[in-house]
Enzyme design. Structure first.
Site, PDB file in Angstrom:
ATOM      1  N   ASP A 115      59.938 -82.051 -14.314  1.00 41.38           N
ATOM      2  CA  ASP A 115      59.437 -82.513 -15.613  1.00 41.38           C
ATOM      3  C   ASP A 115      58.294 -81.608 -16.033  1.00 41.38           C
ATOM      4  OD1 ASP A 115      61.206 -84.680 -15.785  1.00 41.38           O
ATOM      5  OD2 ASP A 115      59.829 -86.029 -14.740  1.00 41.38           O
ATOM      6  N   ASP A 133      65.844 -85.450 -20.199  1.00 43.09           N
ATOM      7  CA  ASP A 133      65.405 -86.816 -20.510  1.00 43.09           C
ATOM      8  C   ASP A 133      65.441 -87.064 -22.013  1.00 43.09           C
ATOM      9  OD1 ASP A 133      64.845 -87.149 -17.784  1.00 43.09           O
ATOM     10  OD2 ASP A 133      62.754 -86.528 -18.045  1.00 43.09           O
TER      11      ASP A 133
END
Length: 156
Positions: A115, A133
């Site tokens: 991330d 995401d």
């Protein structure tokens, strides 16, 4: 047939863009560390061993559990995508599956999901996320909106 080909292309484009963005960001991070894009957004490096929002990151054998769970969800969504007659629904499902495959690839290669987008206001931070995401979230929102619209039209 056309729906299937477009769906496969969309899926692969989403998956490729996710992996390219992660590769680019990892190189950028290695060279510069955290980067402030604007006051409320930083580019960071975070390895998420859990699921969304880092939930269950300390679960024993969590990576294996999440890989199996991801594979099952991907299989169900892929089956649904194949069965749908709607091009727009097929594309939404392809976007979702492409994002899920991008994150699954991270788990298989690194044991965690990479991330890098950090949104925040002051000391409050939204959990870090990545392009996969984002595509999963947008795909789900659009898919649900189409389903709600379809149901309201059927009930009218």
């Amino acid at each position: 047939m056309r729906k299937s080909i477009i769906g496969i292309i969309v899926l692969h484009v989403v998956m490729a863009l996710d992996q390219i963005s992660k590769l680019y960001m990892s190189k950028l991070y290695a060279a510069h560390g955290d980067i402030t894009v604007f006051e409320y957004c930083n580019l960071i490096q975070l390895w998420n061993k859990g699921i969304s929002f880092g939930l269950f990151s300390t679960l024993e054998n969590g990576n294996t559990v999440f890989m199996v769970l991801s594979a099952v969800i991907i299989a169900i969504l892929s089956y649904t995508k194949i069965k749908t007659k709607s091009m727009s629904r097929s594309c939404c499902l392809s976007v979702i599956v492409g994002g899920a495959l991008g994150n699954l690839m991270d788990r298989l290669r690194f044991g965690a999901v990479y991330d890098f987008i950090d949104l925040h206001i002051g000391d409050w931070h939204w959990p870090a996320f990545n392009l996969a995401d984002l595509t999963i979230t947008c795909g789900v929102i659009v898919f649900l909106a189409m389903e709600l619209r379809k149901r309201s039209q059927l009930n009218a």
